[in-house]
Design a protein around this motif. Structure first.
Motif, mmCIF file in Angstrom:
data_model
loop_
_atom_site.group_PDB
_atom_site.id
_atom_site.type_symbol
_atom_site.label_atom_id
_atom_site.label_comp_id
_atom_site.label_asym_id
_atom_site.label_seq_id
_atom_site.Cartn_x
_atom_site.Cartn_y
_atom_site.Cartn_z
ATOM 1 N N UNK A 153 0.888 -1.394 0.095
ATOM 2 C CA UNK A 153 -0.171 0.013 -0.054
ATOM 3 C C UNK A 153 0.735 1.197 -0.073
ATOM 4 N N UNK A 154 0.259 2.243 -0.586
ATOM 5 C CA UNK A 154 1.313 3.284 -0.619
ATOM 6 C C UNK A 154 0.432 4.489 -1.465
ATOM 7 N N UNK A 155 1.342 5.619 -1.831
ATOM 8 C CA UNK A 155 0.383 6.671 -2.405
ATOM 9 C C UNK A 155 0.758 7.172 -3.733
ATOM 10 N N UNK A 156 0.054 8.159 -4.425
ATOM 11 C CA UNK A 156 0.081 8.064 -5.699
ATOM 12 C C UNK A 156 1.471 8.514 -6.488
ATOM 13 N N UNK A 157 1.672 9.545 -5.646
ATOM 14 C CA UNK A 157 3.307 9.947 -6.074
ATOM 15 C C UNK A 157 4.216 8.832 -6.324
ATOM 16 N N UNK A 158 4.209 7.990 -5.401
ATOM 17 C CA UNK A 158 5.278 6.740 -5.451
ATOM 18 C C UNK A 158 5.048 5.813 -6.267
ATOM 19 N N UNK A 159 3.539 5.664 -6.391
ATOM 20 C CA UNK A 159 3.070 4.725 -7.717
ATOM 21 C C UNK A 159 3.552 5.266 -9.023
ATOM 22 N N UNK A 160 3.443 6.679 -9.010
ATOM 23 C CA UNK A 160 4.006 7.291 -10.386
ATOM 24 C C UNK A 160 5.250 6.856 -10.795
ATOM 25 N N UNK A 161 6.100 6.739 -9.770
ATOM 26 C CA UNK A 161 7.621 6.183 -9.959
ATOM 27 C C UNK A 161 7.713 4.619 -10.239
ATOM 28 N N UNK A 162 6.956 3.779 -9.525
ATOM 29 C CA UNK A 162 6.997 2.444 -9.693
ATOM 30 C C UNK A 162 6.358 2.222 -11.024
ATOM 31 N N UNK A 163 5.567 2.836 -11.655
ATOM 32 C CA UNK A 163 4.950 2.389 -12.996
ATOM 33 C C UNK A 163 6.052 2.256 -14.097
ATOM 34 N N UNK A 164 7.084 2.883 -13.703
ATOM 35 C CA UNK A 164 8.221 2.832 -14.861
ATOM 36 C C UNK A 164 8.623 1.042 -14.992
ATOM 37 N N UNK A 165 8.225 0.357 -14.048
ATOM 38 C CA UNK A 165 8.399 -1.103 -14.292
ATOM 39 C C UNK A 165 7.805 -1.710 -15.354
ATOM 40 N N UNK A 166 6.493 -1.011 -15.488
ATOM 41 C CA UNK A 166 5.700 -1.363 -16.524
ATOM 42 C C UNK A 166 5.924 -0.516 -18.016
ATOM 43 N N UNK A 167 6.907 0.095 -18.082
ATOM 44 C CA UNK A 167 6.942 0.825 -19.402
ATOM 45 C C UNK A 167 6.322 2.386 -19.437
#
Lengths: 121, 121
Positions: free
Chosen positions: A32-46
């Motif tokens: 579980x985490x917040x939006x701004x962090x998710x934006x970073x992690x989305x790079x995993x999926x291109x």
DNA sequence: TTACTATATGTGTATTTTACCTATATATGA
DNA sequence: TCATATATAGGTAAAATACACATATAGTAA
């Protein structure tokens, strides 16, 4: 066409419709985490340099649809974060994507195989 | 959500953006033919019961962009057909999709792998 | 010869999805 | 206090897709 670099499938094309959604749910299932962090992690999926507005909208939409819940975190550095968490419904929804993604992968395999059989290049 | 069957990724979601375009070009690379026939053959790539209007629009757009050429065929049975053929530019464009599709396949693999590692179901 | 059906191509428009731009607020450090 | 990084959010245009309908020809059945 769409771009000025001669190729129309480099940037926005070729993506899977609404693929961000299951990606966000998968990341939240991991932690579980917040939006701004998710934006970073989305790079995993291109997803690179993605518009934050789109992400926050997805998150709010998913909360409306009860796939996630959220709470404000005021502790810690910087401005308050909205921490999202996966619900049971969200988990089911994420799993329903598994079939779709597998089917898509198979279609891509067929496409690439047929393309190679043409013996172009 | 989108549908009333509880799953949002069955029908229109989960598709690859503008994927019809390279599929049409690939089919034309295999054998020049007309729209109505292409509609049938698109089932190879999972396009089932697709709206003909969309296909004809794609074909005209691709002709405008010089990826294909066309000529009216009046011989044979039934109403006149417009037979499409791939151009050199179209061939290059089709090949430019190869990279995109490969990258996508890799992303799908990552997604499925991460999903399995969660040990859901 | 009239009506019906299959084949074939096409338009109009609404909806959905995505992209781009801007606004707001807080903590931190210079 | 001024700038910057972090964090969330909204407005709107553009692109992609879906849905409904229109047109035309050839064959065939009544």
């Amino acid at each position: 066409m769409c771009s000025d670099d001669g190729c129309c499938c480099g940037d926005s094309h070729g993506r899977i419709q609404r693929f961000i959604e299951p990606c966000l749910l998968l990341l939240l299932a991991q932690k579980p985490t917040h939006g701004y962090d998710l934006i970073d992690k989305l790079s995993l999926f291109g997803f690179d340099g993605i518009d934050p507005g789109t992400i926050y909208r997805y998150l709010r939409e998913m909360e409306k649809n009860q796939l996630v819940t959220s709470e404000w975190i005021t502790e810690g550095k910087g401005p308050a974060k909205r921490k999202y968490e996966l619900t049971g419904e969200g988990k089911e929804y994420l799993l329903s994507w598994q079939t779709v993604i597998k089917k898509n992968r198979e279609i891509l395999n067929i496409f690439l195989q047929e393309l190679e059989e043409l013996n172009f290049d």
